[in-house]
Design a protein around this motif. Sequence first.
Motif, PDB file in Angstrom:
ATOM      1  N   PRO A  68       0.845  -1.203   0.000  1.00  0.00           N
ATOM      2  CA  PRO A  68       0.000   0.000   0.000  1.00  0.00           C
ATOM      3  C   PRO A  68       0.881   1.254   0.000  1.00  0.00           C
ATOM      4  CG  PRO A  68      -0.631  -1.526   1.771  1.00  0.00           C
ATOM      5  CD  PRO A  68       0.672  -2.008   1.203  1.00  0.00           C
ATOM      6  N   ASP A  69       0.434   2.303  -0.663  1.00  0.00           N
ATOM      7  CA  ASP A  69       1.218   3.538  -0.672  1.00  0.00           C
ATOM      8  C   ASP A  69       1.373   4.064   0.763  1.00  0.00           C
ATOM      9  OD1 ASP A  69       2.502   5.734  -2.181  1.00  0.00           O
ATOM     10  OD2 ASP A  69       0.906   6.913  -1.226  1.00  0.00           O
ATOM     11  N   GLY A  70       2.571   4.501   1.096  1.00  0.00           N
ATOM     12  CA  GLY A  70       2.811   5.065   2.433  1.00  0.00           C
ATOM     13  C   GLY A  70       3.132   4.025   3.488  1.00  0.00           C
ATOM     14  N   VAL A  71       3.386   2.782   3.065  1.00  0.00           N
ATOM     15  CA  VAL A  71       3.704   1.714   4.025  1.00  0.00           C
ATOM     16  C   VAL A  71       5.097   1.162   3.724  1.00  0.00           C
ATOM     17  CG1 VAL A  71       3.136  -0.660   4.751  1.00  0.00           C
ATOM     18  CG2 VAL A  71       1.320   1.032   4.491  1.00  0.00           C
ATOM     19  N   VAL A  72       5.898   0.962   4.763  1.00  0.00           N
ATOM     20  CA  VAL A  72       7.167   0.267   4.630  1.00  0.00           C
ATOM     21  C   VAL A  72       7.328  -0.594   5.874  1.00  0.00           C
ATOM     22  CG1 VAL A  72       8.629   2.034   5.696  1.00  0.00           C
ATOM     23  CG2 VAL A  72       9.592   0.566   3.940  1.00  0.00           C
ATOM     24  N   TRP A  73       7.869  -1.791   5.709  1.00  0.00           N
ATOM     25  CA  TRP A  73       8.065  -2.718   6.833  1.00  0.00           C
ATOM     26  C   TRP A  73       6.761  -2.875   7.639  1.00  0.00           C
ATOM     27  CZ3 TRP A  73       9.067  -6.057  10.488  1.00  0.00           C
ATOM     28  CH2 TRP A  73      10.271  -6.777  10.445  1.00  0.00           C
ATOM     29  N   ASN A  74       5.640  -3.053   6.941  1.00  0.00           N
ATOM     30  CA  ASN A  74       4.333  -3.265   7.592  1.00  0.00           C
ATOM     31  C   ASN A  74       3.902  -2.087   8.461  1.00  0.00           C
ATOM     32  OD1 ASN A  74       4.421  -5.922   6.521  1.00  0.00           O
ATOM     33  ND2 ASN A  74       5.612  -6.594   8.280  1.00  0.00           N
ATOM     34  N   MET A  75       4.571  -0.936   8.295  1.00  0.00           N
ATOM     35  CA  MET A  75       4.215   0.223   9.116  1.00  0.00           C
ATOM     36  C   MET A  75       3.864   1.401   8.218  1.00  0.00           C
ATOM     37  SD  MET A  75       7.018  -0.020  12.176  1.00  0.00           S
ATOM     38  CE  MET A  75       8.176  -1.101  11.336  1.00  0.00           C
ATOM     39  N   ARG A  76       2.818   2.119   8.585  1.00  0.00           N
ATOM     40  CA  ARG A  76       2.440   3.293   7.803  1.00  0.00           C
ATOM     41  C   ARG A  76       3.269   4.483   8.261  1.00  0.00           C
ATOM     42  NH1 ARG A  76      -0.754   4.680   4.201  1.00  0.00           N
ATOM     43  NH2 ARG A  76      -1.817   2.654   4.082  1.00  0.00           N
ATOM     44  N   TYR A  77       3.970   5.116   7.331  1.00  0.00           N
ATOM     45  CA  TYR A  77       4.774   6.279   7.685  1.00  0.00           C
ATOM     46  C   TYR A  77       4.140   7.581   7.213  1.00  0.00           C
ATOM     47  CZ  TYR A  77       6.494   6.077   2.862  1.00  0.00           C
ATOM     48  OH  TYR A  77       6.565   6.063   1.495  1.00  0.00           O
ATOM     49  N   ARG A  78       3.132   7.471   6.344  1.00  0.00           N
ATOM     50  CA  ARG A  78       2.325   8.642   5.989  1.00  0.00           C
ATOM     51  C   ARG A  78       1.012   8.151   5.394  1.00  0.00           C
ATOM     52  NH1 ARG A  78       2.325   8.348   0.708  1.00  0.00           N
ATOM     53  NH2 ARG A  78       4.254   8.157  -0.493  1.00  0.00           N
ATOM     54  N   VAL A  79       0.073   9.094   5.244  1.00  0.00           N
ATOM     55  CA  VAL A  79      -1.229   8.761   4.667  1.00  0.00           C
ATOM     56  C   VAL A  79      -1.033   8.341   3.208  1.00  0.00           C
ATOM     57  CG1 VAL A  79      -3.511   9.705   4.088  1.00  0.00           C
ATOM     58  CG2 VAL A  79      -2.361  10.388   6.210  1.00  0.00           C
ATOM     59  N   GLY A  80      -1.745   7.305   2.804  1.00  0.00           N
ATOM     60  CA  GLY A  80      -1.626   6.841   1.432  1.00  0.00           C
ATOM     61  C   GLY A  80      -2.308   7.799   0.448  1.00  0.00           C
ATOM     62  N   ARG A  81      -1.740   7.895  -0.742  1.00  0.00           N
ATOM     63  CA  ARG A  81      -2.359   8.713  -1.796  1.00  0.00           C
ATOM     64  C   ARG A  81      -3.140   7.764  -2.700  1.00  0.00           C
ATOM     65  NH1 ARG A  81       3.492  10.804  -3.420  1.00  0.00           N
ATOM     66  NH2 ARG A  81       3.586   8.518  -3.394  1.00  0.00           N
ATOM     67  N   PRO A  82      -4.412   8.077  -2.993  1.00  0.00           N
ATOM     68  CA  PRO A  82      -5.272   7.115  -3.674  1.00  0.00           C
ATOM     69  C   PRO A  82      -4.782   6.727  -5.079  1.00  0.00           C
ATOM     70  CG  PRO A  82      -6.367   9.261  -3.422  1.00  0.00           C
ATOM     71  CD  PRO A  82      -5.111   9.318  -2.611  1.00  0.00           C
ATOM     72  N   ASP A  83      -4.124   7.635  -5.781  1.00  0.00           N
ATOM     73  CA  ASP A  83      -3.760   7.327  -7.175  1.00  0.00           C
ATOM     74  C   ASP A  83      -2.258   7.051  -7.331  1.00  0.00           C
ATOM     75  OD1 ASP A  83      -3.147   9.838  -6.461  1.00  0.00           O
ATOM     76  OD2 ASP A  83      -4.000  10.854  -8.211  1.00  0.00           O
ATOM     77  N   ALA A  84      -1.567   6.751  -6.212  1.00  0.00           N
ATOM     78  CA  ALA A  84      -0.118   6.512  -6.295  1.00  0.00           C
ATOM     79  C   ALA A  84       0.147   5.172  -6.970  1.00  0.00           C
ATOM     80  CB  ALA A  84       0.484   6.514  -4.896  1.00  0.00           C
ATOM     81  N   SER A  85       1.216   5.098  -7.746  1.00  0.00           N
ATOM     82  CA  SER A  85       1.591   3.803  -8.318  1.00  0.00           C
ATOM     83  C   SER A  85       2.388   3.023  -7.266  1.00  0.00           C
ATOM     84  CB  SER A  85       2.404   3.996  -9.601  1.00  0.00           C
ATOM     85  OG  SER A  85       3.415   4.948  -9.392  1.00  0.00           O
ATOM     86  N   PRO A  86       2.316   1.702  -7.320  1.00  0.00           N
ATOM     87  CA  PRO A  86       2.980   0.892  -6.290  1.00  0.00           C
ATOM     88  C   PRO A  86       4.496   1.082  -6.281  1.00  0.00           C
ATOM     89  CG  PRO A  86       1.591  -0.471  -7.729  1.00  0.00           C
ATOM     90  CD  PRO A  86       1.644   0.898  -8.339  1.00  0.00           C
ATOM     91  N   VAL A  87       5.086   0.942  -5.099  1.00  0.00           N
ATOM     92  CA  VAL A  87       6.544   1.028  -4.952  1.00  0.00           C
ATOM     93  C   VAL A  87       7.170  -0.218  -5.574  1.00  0.00           C
ATOM     94  CG1 VAL A  87       8.429   0.967  -3.268  1.00  0.00           C
ATOM     95  CG2 VAL A  87       6.418   2.378  -2.835  1.00  0.00           C
TER      96      VAL A  87
END
Length: 277
Positions: A68-87
């Motif tokens: 999910p956008d805004g997630v790293v290591w199973n942790m959310r570091y910021r709010v996800g952006r709805p139209d972001a492309s996957p990392v």
Amino acid sequence: MLDGPDRAKQIEGLKRLVRDAGRAGIPRIGYNFSIAGVWGWSRGPFARGEAMSIGLDLAAIDPDLPLPDGVVWNMRYRVGRPDASPVTVSSDELWQRLSAFLREVVPVAEESGVVLAAHPDDPPAEALRGTARLVNRPEKYDRLMDIVDSSSNGLELCLGSLQEMPGADEIYGHVRRFARRKRIGYIHFRNVRGKVPNYHETFVDDGDIDMAEIVRILRDENYDGVIIPDHTPEMSCDAPWHAGKAFALGYMRALVQNAAALGPSRTAQAANIRVEA
Ligand SMILES: [Mn+2]
């Protein structure tokens, strides 16, 4: 890890953390340079006596499920952006990021009397969620150590993760080599049955690794660091997690106390390991 716009500020924060650890007398910092982190496990009665344990079955999951956008290591570091492309991150890119991190932070660790101890990938799959894995083969630990040749650039040697890595070679030569290089920060003493793409975690005395042989190797190589239990299967009682840990600790303590009586290492013959100067 994401090489984002705040990278320089974050690296400064990490350097401060390392210096503070040194001042507080904390000699080791474990870390795991991974974007997808620990992911893909399932829980089930996989261990002896149907004790609840953890397993990986890559065929039963979608290993490419995007982060999910805004997630790293199973942790959310910021709010996800709805139209972001996957990392997505390639292996080369991730190694470049690790190299930059080590070159900047290891010198500070040296000054501070701290060892940075790298955990390998758990699970050590080739890639997960569109992002490369870093230390998913034993030889990649050597690659990591070679980036900055310093006693502060060390390993959080996870025996379970090492054993889970695909390939036919045994774990013992690798453990001996890492011990001989004097780069083991500390050890996760854990056992497992099977390898990527299909394995499950076992009680410490019940997996594919001969744990007594590991202790013989550490004894022979004069390892003087810490051994700690890692995740363990859960006992059927009111304190399942604690009881599992207590079992592992008792087993480890018995092996270490009796290290001299364990006899010669059965893999010592293969120990003629070249270590770069
Ligand atoms: Mn571990």
